[in-house]
Motif scaffolding. Structure first.
Motif, PDB file in Angstrom:
ATOM      1  N   PHE A 105      11.044  -1.135   2.033  1.00 11.58           N
ATOM      2  CA  PHE A 105      10.208  -0.537   1.430  1.00 11.58           C
ATOM      3  C   PHE A 105       9.787   0.890   2.154  1.00 11.58           C
ATOM      4  N   ILE A 110       5.287   1.021   5.426  1.00 10.32           N
ATOM      5  CA  ILE A 110       5.856   0.307   6.680  1.00 10.32           C
ATOM      6  C   ILE A 110       4.905   0.882   7.769  1.00 10.32           C
ATOM      7  N   LYS A 115       2.874  -3.869   4.134  1.00 12.10           N
ATOM      8  CA  LYS A 115       3.880  -4.297   3.046  1.00 12.10           C
ATOM      9  C   LYS A 115       3.278  -5.402   2.277  1.00 12.10           C
ATOM     10  N   HIS A 306      11.451  -9.060   1.947  1.00  9.39           N
ATOM     11  CA  HIS A 306      10.605  -8.539   2.792  1.00  9.39           C
ATOM     12  C   HIS A 306       9.529  -8.961   3.373  1.00  9.39           C
TER      13      HIS A 306
END
Length: 905
Positions: A105, A110, A115, A306
């Protein structure tokens, strides 16, 4: 100072405006202003809920605008390539997944530790980015009509999706595991984008939104131990049953029965506020060419790359230990037979590892035994055909919500249409299948009438969808100019190639390469990308982009059947794809639907040859399955010859694998030397939605009822097939002499012929309530008693049972004619001549627990008491008031009761 909400709205509107600007810049000012205002209002409707969303997530205001701006910056490059939206998936979730497939990302996300929120937020903005420009383009194609419904629909549906997803985090039963909540919301948003936003594209003939069309089917448990079957038909009941802790299920359904649709619905519901865990649905076809994931990898894949890094083995184990994950393995039938052992072993190992988490496998019926090889604790359930109520409801919703229809074409008398279809013997068998029902509706809309047979229905459907959308809109949909025949040939080649490669879908590059080859083979000068886009956007038969597949597997299989019929295609080895190829692949269930669709298209002589080939090698379920499926295609003499082949075949070579029995009302205490009247039968392969109807004895029964075959045709035979013909001839009196010869012949193999005679007498005489000439009663009874003298002692109880059933029918149906009462009186006449003393004591005692006819609520009843009560009711009827047979009947019942009461109990 500009408010935060205004800033957020401005940023997103500018992003979307950059995509639509070129399309509207040359319009008159007020027309352009109207469009811009509509776009701004639609975006505002969706952006407004973002502010409380940010507050609930605890995001400081300085980070909120930064988060939005980051989303827009990431999506902005796509504005320079609008074709990626117009000809792309138009799915914000897919665009998001594609953006971050191989990269992390943005650094801002971050650093702000957002996220999880970004995973939810960016697909929402990307979805607006997809849907609104397309709505504007659709508006342009409609010559800028005054309809603004598309924008209201988009904004309203998006708001509804976000509300459902955000309820997960705000419900009263909020999960304390924050990571699980984040992942649940992420997966829930994905599945709702896939389901709830279906149909929000105005320039393709796809079905509407999921909830507008989804009707929960009835799902029935299959038991081998003779216990009563359980049916589940309501949504709440279904959710509770199939998410039960520790249970294992196989859900079986015919093509188009709605297995995958139901599985997606269950996943969506499990990812709502009504449950607190995760639901993982695995499309098994995607596992064929990949290394099979472990349990932990499955869950990490569902969570997304993620979030995967946060999913430690310990955390996953905690979810498994607390049964917070549901596993759905969808489409076992889509695994090639050569890969099924591996997939079966993988699922078996996983189901042990997941402990008490629910596990579900969906599949079509298979010709292999893989579903039966799951452990004994697995439950088998079958998706039943739609009943009349569901059929009517689906038709009503189709006419109300189908985007293809203009307002004037929605005015249909649903009740009349449904009744006409259900009364049509060629259409009625198709209506219980959701896919075929929707096909019926589309073809009926196109033509105002329906062709005969499933294959002809598919033929017309494909033809219609290849042209109807452009014809309806009266616009040139694209620069691609292909004749209907060329479209069909390209689609057939596309389908056949996928089928022979055992693939349910193709990557976009492979799909384009295949189209390029097909165009070259047909000497068509056209761009492969334009042709593929044309099929995807204009026909509704192909789904893409990115991953390409047919709208349903059955459409692919129909096109393969067309290729078999044409016989002008070859596989990679040069072998022709024709009827002989079908025969070679007869044991592969991947070809099963193709076989039956081909049989509906092929000349009758070719189908007869195919059936005879199958009979010659004792492939009887397929041979007689094709005969049953295409029954009306054959001449009566042809049907007769096929049945005679079965009767005079060596019966030891036939696998009668279905343990079925006729209804037999004898008492539970008196069972003679046998418990049931067994019907030798084997399962017939086919495409019927009615899972229980495709049995060999039903096919034989139909040939008897329609007089294609009579008793004298098989009298010289022996064995089980001959017995089945006897059963049907014995209860279908069409010619008195033929019937007498049947009754005088040996009854089926059973130690107690009295049971058979009770059954025959009951079946033959009971139908007389329907209007059969009552003068035949005495002749019928005399014939039966002359053939089986030992049955004379059973006859009084048999006649009493018949009278009770006939009286029931008369009491329930007040409109029956006088002849119906005369038939009952004729039975009374025969009964009143009986001798109560000849009835065996054990049989008489057993009348205290007499089995009821099907449809009666009580399982057993006191036959003498029940019949006496019914006779008293009839005594009040004007016709029976002075009836001598009725008085004699009641007197004999009284004698029987006295004798029964005197017997040791």
């Amino acid at each position: 100072m500009i408010e935060l909400g205004e800033s957020i709205l401005s940023v997103i509107v500018n992003l979307i405006s950059s995509v639509i600007y070129d399309g509207i810049k040359d319009l008159p000012y007020f027309q352009r202003r109207k469009i811009e205002r509509c776009v701004e209002d639609a975006v505002a409707e969706v952006v407004e809920p973002l502010l409380p969303f940010f507050d609930r997530e605890g995001i400081p205001k300085e980070k909120q605008l930064r988060l939005i701006e980051t989303c827009v910056q990431e999506l902005q490059p796509l504005a320079a390539e609008p074709n990626r939206l117009f000809h792309g998936s138009l799915n914000g979730q897919k665009i998001f997944d594609s953006l971050y497939k191989n990269k992390d990302f943005p650094q801002t996300v971050i650093e702000d530790d957002l996220k999880g929120v970004y995973t939810l937020l960016c697909p929402r903005i990307a979805t607006l980015f997809c849907k609104i420009p397309v709505a504007v383009k659709d508006w342009e194609k409609e010559a800028w009509s005054e309809s603004f419904n598309r924008f209201d629909e988009i904004s309203g549906q998006l708001r509804a999706v976000f509300q459902k997803v955000d309820e997960i985090a705000t419900s009263a039963e909020q999960e304390t595991d924050a990571l699980l909540t984040v992942i649940r919301r992420t997966v829930a948003q994905k599945i709702r984008f896939e389901l709830d936003l279906t149909g929000l594209r105005g320039d393709s003939p796809k079905a509407g939104k999921f909830d507008d069309f989804f009707i929960h089917p009835s799902i029935q448990e299959v038991k081998d131990n003779g216990e009563s079957k359980i049916s589940i038909g309501e949504m709440d009941e279904s959710f509770t049953a199939f998410t039960a802790r520790g249970d294992r299920f196989t859900i079986i359904g015919q093509p188009g029965a709605g297995k995958s649709t139901w599985a997606k619905w269950l996943q969506r519901e499990a990812l709502s506020a009504r449950w607190i865990g995760l639901c993982v649905r695995i499309e098994l076809r995607r596992s064929i060419n990949e290394s099979l994931p472990s349990l932990h990898e499955l869950i990490r894949q569902e969570a997304g790359q993620h979030q995967a890094e946060n999913l430690t083995a310990e955390r996953i184990a905690a979810w498994i230990n607390s049964s917070k994950v549901i596993f759905i393995f969808d489409g076992f039938d889509e695994i090639p037979p050569s890969n099924r052992d591996e997939i079966h072993s993988w699922i078996t190992e996983l189901e042990v590892a997941v402990q008490d988490c629910p596990v579900i496998v969906t599949s079509r019926p298979l010709t292999t035994d893989h579903l039966q090889r799951f452990h004994h604790h697995w439950q088998t359930w079958v998706i039943e055909p739609f009943n009349n109520e569901r059929i009517t409801k689906y038709i009503r919703q189709w006419y109300e919500y189908m985007p293809l229809l203009s307002e004037g074409s929605r005015n249909v008398d649903i009740q009349v249409l449904t009744r006409n279809w259900l009364q049509d013997p060629t259409i009625e068998p198709l209506t219980g299948n959701p896919l075929l029902l929707s096909t019926l509706l589309m073809v009926h809309h196109l033509d105002g009438s329906l062709p005969s047979g499933r294959s002809q229905l598919y033929r017309r459907y494909v033809e219609g969808m290849l042209g109807i959308w452009d014809d309806r809109r009266e616009v040139a949909a694209s620069d691609v100019r292909l004749t209907l025949e060329n479209k069909r040939r390209i689609l057939r080649g596309f389908a056949l190639n996928m089928f022979m490669q055992q693939k349910e879908q193709l990557d976009e590059s492979d799909a384009l390469n295949l189209i390029e080859v097909l165009l070259q083979n047909l000497n068509i000068s056209a761009d492969a990308e334009d042709v593929l886009s044309n099929f995807r956007e204009r026909s509704g038969l192909i789904v893409g982009p990115g991953i390409y597949s047919f709208i349903h597997k059955s459409v692919l299989e129909y096109l393969v059947a067309e290729s078999v019929l044409q016989g002008d295609q070859t596989d990679n080895s040069g072998r022709r794809i024709d009827r002989f190829c079908l025969f070679e692949n007869r044991d592969d269930d991947r070809w099963n639907t193709v076989v039956f669709l081909w049989a509906g298209l092929a000349p009758v002589a070719d189908v007869e040859l195919f059936i005879n080939q199958c009979i010659d090698i004792r492939q009887l379920p397929l041979a007689y399955g094709v005969l049953a499926d295409q029954y009306d295609k054959f001449q009566p003499e042809t049907r007769k010859q096929f049945i005679l082949k079965l009767v005079f075949m060596d019966q030891d070579l036939i696998n009668y694998d279905r343990e079925i029995s006729w209804f037999f009302p004898y008492t539970y205490r008196y069972k003679g030397d046998g418990k049931r009247l067994l019907i030798p039968s084997f399962w017939l392969r086919g495409l019927s939605s009615d899972y229980d109807s495709y049995f060999s004895h039903r096919l034989i029964g139909r040939t008897v009822r329609e007089r294609n075959i009579k008793w004298s045709d098989v009298a010289g035979g022996s064995g089980k097939a001959r017995d089945v013909v006897w059963m049907h001839c014995a209860i279908n009196i069409q010619d008195n002499e033929e019937w007498k010869q049947c009754i005088l012949s040996t009854c089926p193999e059973n130690k107690n012929s009295d049971m058979w005679m009770h059954w025959v007498t009951t079946r033959v005489l009971t139908i007389m309530v329907g209007g059969v000439d009552s003068s035949e009663v005495s002749q019928i009874l005399e014939t039966i008693e002359s053939a089986y003298e030992s049955f004379a002692s059973h006859m009084p109880i048999t006649l009493l049972s018949i009278m009770a059933d006939m009286a029931d029918v008369l009491a329930e149906n007040k409109r029956l004619e006088r002849e119906n009462y005369e038939a009952l009186e004729e039975v009374m006449n025969a009964y009143s001549k009986s001798d109560a003393n000849i009835v065996p004591d054990e049989l008489l005692l057993g009348t205290k627990e007499w089995g009821c006819r099907p449809g009666v609520e009580d399982k057993t009843r006191d036959l003498l008491g029940w019949c006496s009560d019914r006779m008293e009711e009839l005594a009040k009827n004007a016709f029976f008031k002075e009836s001598v047979p009725l008085r004699n009947t009641m007197a004999l019942i009284s004698k029987l009761r006295q004798k029964r009461d005197s017997l040791p109990q």
